[in-house]
Motif scaffolding. Structure first.
Motif, PDB file in Angstrom:
ATOM      1  N   UNK A 105       0.702  -1.107  -0.058  1.00  0.00           N
ATOM      2  CA  UNK A 105      -0.015   0.083   0.098  1.00  0.00           C
ATOM      3  C   UNK A 105       0.970   1.348   0.050  1.00  0.00           C
ATOM      4  N   UNK A 106       1.828   1.206   0.908  1.00  0.00           N
ATOM      5  CA  UNK A 106       2.666   2.533   1.045  1.00  0.00           C
ATOM      6  C   UNK A 106       3.456   2.819  -0.317  1.00  0.00           C
ATOM      7  N   UNK A 110       2.980   6.066  -2.677  1.00  0.00           N
ATOM      8  CA  UNK A 110       4.120   6.868  -2.934  1.00  0.00           C
ATOM      9  C   UNK A 110       4.610   7.224  -4.508  1.00  0.00           C
ATOM     10  N   UNK A 111       4.024   6.427  -5.352  1.00  0.00           N
ATOM     11  CA  UNK A 111       4.480   5.997  -6.638  1.00  0.00           C
ATOM     12  C   UNK A 111       4.399   7.559  -7.248  1.00  0.00           C
ATOM     13  N   UNK A 112       3.358   8.129  -7.215  1.00  0.00           N
ATOM     14  CA  UNK A 112       3.264   9.378  -7.820  1.00  0.00           C
ATOM     15  C   UNK A 112       4.109  10.399  -7.230  1.00  0.00           C
ATOM     16  N   UNK A 124      10.607  11.971   4.392  1.00  0.00           N
ATOM     17  CA  UNK A 124       9.556  13.370   4.172  1.00  0.00           C
ATOM     18  C   UNK A 124       8.355  12.540   3.424  1.00  0.00           C
ATOM     19  N   UNK A 125       8.739  11.661   2.277  1.00  0.00           N
ATOM     20  CA  UNK A 125       7.748  11.057   1.496  1.00  0.00           C
ATOM     21  C   UNK A 125       6.814  10.075   2.195  1.00  0.00           C
ATOM     22  N   UNK A 126       7.561   9.485   3.144  1.00  0.00           N
ATOM     23  CA  UNK A 126       6.700   8.309   3.978  1.00  0.00           C
ATOM     24  C   UNK A 126       5.782   9.190   4.754  1.00  0.00           C
ATOM     25  N   UNK A 127       6.019  10.232   5.279  1.00  0.00           N
ATOM     26  CA  UNK A 127       5.191  11.017   6.241  1.00  0.00           C
ATOM     27  C   UNK A 127       4.123  11.507   5.446  1.00  0.00           C
ATOM     28  N   UNK A 165      -2.658  12.250  -4.218  1.00  0.00           N
ATOM     29  CA  UNK A 165      -0.970  12.490  -3.816  1.00  0.00           C
ATOM     30  C   UNK A 165      -0.606  13.889  -4.152  1.00  0.00           C
ATOM     31  N   UNK A 166      -0.732  14.322  -5.626  1.00  0.00           N
ATOM     32  CA  UNK A 166      -0.255  15.566  -6.008  1.00  0.00           C
ATOM     33  C   UNK A 166      -1.040  16.685  -5.873  1.00  0.00           C
ATOM     34  N   UNK A 167      -1.972  16.502  -5.203  1.00  0.00           N
ATOM     35  CA  UNK A 167      -3.092  17.868  -4.863  1.00  0.00           C
ATOM     36  C   UNK A 167      -3.674  18.148  -6.056  1.00  0.00           C
ATOM     37  N   UNK A 168      -4.331  17.326  -6.948  1.00  0.00           N
ATOM     38  CA  UNK A 168      -4.842  17.913  -8.158  1.00  0.00           C
ATOM     39  C   UNK A 168      -6.025  18.641  -7.957  1.00  0.00           C
ATOM     40  N   UNK A 169      -6.452  19.301  -9.023  1.00  0.00           N
ATOM     41  CA  UNK A 169      -7.650  20.402  -8.892  1.00  0.00           C
ATOM     42  C   UNK A 169      -9.006  19.618  -9.271  1.00  0.00           C
ATOM     43  N   UNK A 170      -8.677  18.648 -10.183  1.00  0.00           N
ATOM     44  CA  UNK A 170      -9.642  18.010 -10.990  1.00  0.00           C
ATOM     45  C   UNK A 170      -9.535  16.375 -10.920  1.00  0.00           C
ATOM     46  N   UNK A 171     -10.691  15.719 -10.670  1.00  0.00           N
ATOM     47  CA  UNK A 171     -10.645  14.295 -10.482  1.00  0.00           C
ATOM     48  C   UNK A 171     -11.678  13.581 -11.164  1.00  0.00           C
ATOM     49  N   UNK A 172     -11.263  12.796 -12.061  1.00  0.00           N
ATOM     50  CA  UNK A 172     -12.619  11.927 -13.015  1.00  0.00           C
ATOM     51  C   UNK A 172     -12.330  10.811 -12.234  1.00  0.00           C
ATOM     52  N   UNK A 173     -13.648  10.296 -11.800  1.00  0.00           N
ATOM     53  CA  UNK A 173     -14.038   9.119 -11.041  1.00  0.00           C
ATOM     54  C   UNK A 173     -14.759   8.284 -11.652  1.00  0.00           C
TER      55      UNK A 173
END
Lengths: 321, 322
Positions: A105-106, A110-112, A124-127, A165-173
């Motif tokens: 899972x981690x 973390x991939x992106x 930092x990334x793990x955090x 993860x990358x704090x997007x503005x827009x998500x297609x679900x």
């Protein structure tokens, strides 16, 4: 002026098949305001997933224009494409096949962060990974679990965490809850709503379940064989259902109450082939109001009531407008 | 008179990792011509219940450890395999969940329907084929398509073929396992409408297994709600839908987005279904139950009949027989 995050103009996506072009998405135009949710409904094969994938850039459009925050993103170069990944993301339909079974899972979350080299240090990334797990309501003890050890609801949360993860503005679900049980479905829907309230996200929710879109969307677009047949405010669609297809779709939904029920308006027949369709109303062969006119020309999208768009030649007669 | 009666059925799957308690003592009764909806989430034991009725629980690892299943007065669990083969498809038949994989891709649909008729109703090949074609017409497929193969049919049509196979010998009991979950809503409405009509015509009793409370409201007379291998609430549609008693059932209804009411937030059930390998002590639902008391963790609640026909398995209602 409305703050439109996404504008789609005359978008077309055709696939080449041996029997001719398959019109998966045909001439679709819409805009989404920042912080709003557009629900896209339709049956399998109506092109709703293709629409989502084309907007996000997973498929190249055949024709038309997509603008994101006012900038044309229809044919981005590789560099721009990568940048866009930070802005727009997708949550995939099937949490059982969209996750790499050999990553825990981690690592998956973390991939992106790794791809974009956001953090210099692994610590930092793990955090950040743990932070994301908290946001989507995944217990930290699952960090070292593999997808097969988790149930569908938790797997879908991983998919959502990856998208965030990358704090997007827009998500297609794309069908975010259709693979889940009802009680888990409700948890995921609530999570999507909370995230929108906190972060001002803009969503396109693609689903076949009208009660889900009604619950979560501001606007709903109904698709039939690649075309938009009706689009309006979410509540309005259920009060003033205008297109004969939407009427059939609504009446086909089994309602979990034991009231006296109206006899359903059963739609007969099935979808026709989207390969090389004739320029006629695509719903004509299943429509009980079908006339000569419907078999001669395709109806254009019209604003029948304020903010309520319908593509049907006879919408006014049928509804007495 | 009930045509099918299940008493205290228990099914376990014995695996290397431990024993899976799939069904933990369920009682169920279906009258002639009646439709019962069996509702529950993934892993609640719905499909295992249907498989036990047909004697199809894979053994090993599956094992029926207790209980009786009476069909027309005969205990199916005591019948020999040869007897069961006569009953399956003829007296009790099943519609499987996924029409895409339930049909044999290398046989024509006509042959597949005729096979059941030929096996059970001593008749010639030719007669069986004629009856198969009549059956196809009944489910709304032109008889001349009997010579086509499953891949030439759409999902809805395939499910109609599966239904034709199940109803070919006019069975007394039909077990329908999620017959429409793989279909689109408009096609689902067509298939449910047709199943309802045929069920009345043939006079078959039906157990409809589904997770969709809406489908049950449209097609069934009675409902049983399953959770972790137990039936937590059962009764008529009105009992369960309008006088919902068990906290789990309340939670299920709260999780459903509605088409006519505005709800800001859904009220889901917290937590997850327990692993059937490791069921909690006492009431199986207590870790997720909003009304749980310390007592719930200690004692397994008994079934209480709160009003005639409306049974609930919850400590809240014990001692309140109506």
């Amino acid at each position: 002026m409305a703050d439109n995050l996404l504008e789609v103009k005359n978008l077309k996506k055709y696939f080449n098949t041996p029997r001719g072009p398959l019109h998966a998405v045909d001439d679709i135009t819409f805009t989404i305001e920042r912080g709003h949710t557009l629900g896209v409904v339709g049956e399998s094969g109506c092109g709703k997933s293709t629409l989502g994938r084309t907007i996000i850039g997973l498929l190249e459009s055949t024709q038309g224009e997509i603008r994101f925050e006012g900038l044309d993103i229809t044919h981005p170069d590789m560099k721009r494409k990568k940048e866009l990944c930070k802005e727009m993301q997708m949550v995939f339909q099937d949490p059982f096949s969209s996750l790499n079974p050999r990553r825990c899972v981690a690592e998956l979350i973390a991939e992106p962060l790794k791809i974009f080299k956001v953090y210099k240090f692994a610590k930092e990334r793990d955090e950040r990974v743990f932070e994301l797990m908290d946001v989507v309501g995944l217990d930290r003890r699952f960090a070292t679990s593999y997808p097969h050890e988790l149930d569908g609801g938790r797997r879908q949360r991983i998919g959502i965490a990856r998208a965030l993860a990358m704090d997007p503005k827009f998500i297609v679900c794309d069908e975010p809850v259709s693979a889940l049980d009802v009680s888990i479905q409700a948890q995921v829907l609530n999570l999507l709503q909370d995230l929108q309230d906190e972060r001002g996200l803009t969503y396109i929710i693609i689903t076949h379940d009208l009660s889900v879109v009604r619950h979560i969307s501001d606007e709903i677009m109904v698709m039939y064989l690649g075309c938009m047949v009706e689009k309006c405010d979410a509540k309005e669609l259920f009060v003033h259902t205008l297109h004969p297809y939407t009427k059939g779709l609504l009446s086909a939904i089994p309602i979990p109450t034991v009231k006296e029920k109206k006899p359903p308006v059963l739609l007969e027949g099935e979808l026709t082939s989207p390969i090389n369709p004739k320029p006629v109303c695509r719903f004509a062969n299943r429509c009980k109001y079908c006339t000569e006119q419907c078999l001669q020309s395709a109806p254009a999208l019209e604003e029948v009531l304020p903010g309520h768009f319908v593509a049907c030649h006879h919408v006014r007669e049928i509804n007495g407008l | 008179m009930s045509i099918l009666e299940i008493k205290g059925l228990e099914v376990k799957y014995i695996t290397h990792d431990g024993t899976v308690n799939a069904i933990n003592g369920i009682d169920l009764e279906v009258d002639r011509g009646e439709a019962l909806g069996l509702v529950g989430e993934t892993g609640a034991g719905k499909t295992t219940t249907a498989l036990s009725i047909l004697g199809l629980v894979p053994n090993p690892p599956g094992k029926i450890t207790a209980g009786e299943i009476f069909y027309d007065g005969r205990d199916l669990l005591k019948e020999s395999e040869a007897e069961m083969r006569k009953i399956r498809g003829n007296d009790i038949s099943m519609i499987f969940q996924d029409p895409m994989s339930a049909l044999n891709p290398v046989l024509t649909v006509g042959d597949q329907i005729a096979e059941v008729i030929e096996l059970h109703q001593k008749c010639s090949k030719k007669e069986a084929m004629e009856r198969a074609m009549a059956m196809l017409e009944k489910v709304g497929i032109p008889a001349e398509r009997a010579t086509e193969y499953p891949h030439q049919f759409s999902g809805g049509m395939k499910q109609r073929v599966v239904i034709a196979i199940a109803l070919a010998c006019t069975p007394k009991v039909l077990l329908a396992d999620e017959p429409t979950s793989a279909l689109d809503v408009t096609i689902q409405a067509q298939v449910l409408d047709m199943m309802g009509k045929l069920q009345h015509e043939v006079g078959t009793a039906m157990i409809l297994i589904t997770h969709d409370l809406g489908v049950v409201a449209d097609t069934c007379d009675k409902v049983a709600i399953m959770y972790a291998g137990e039936i937590v609430e059962s009764g008529s549609l009105v009992d369960v839908y309008n006088h919902t008693a068990h906290p789990y059932t309340v939670g299920l209804f709260g999780s459903l987005p509605s088409l006519d009411k505005d709800v800001d937030r859904l009220q889901p059930i917290d937590g997850l279904m327990p692993s059937p390998m490791n069921l909690p002590e006492g009431c199986k639902f207590h870790p997720r139950c909003p009304d749980a008391t310390p007592e719930c963790a200690k004692r397994c609640p008994k079934v209480t009949e709160i009003t005639p026909g409306h049974k609930v398995r919850c400590l809240k209602y014990e001692g309140t027989e109506g």
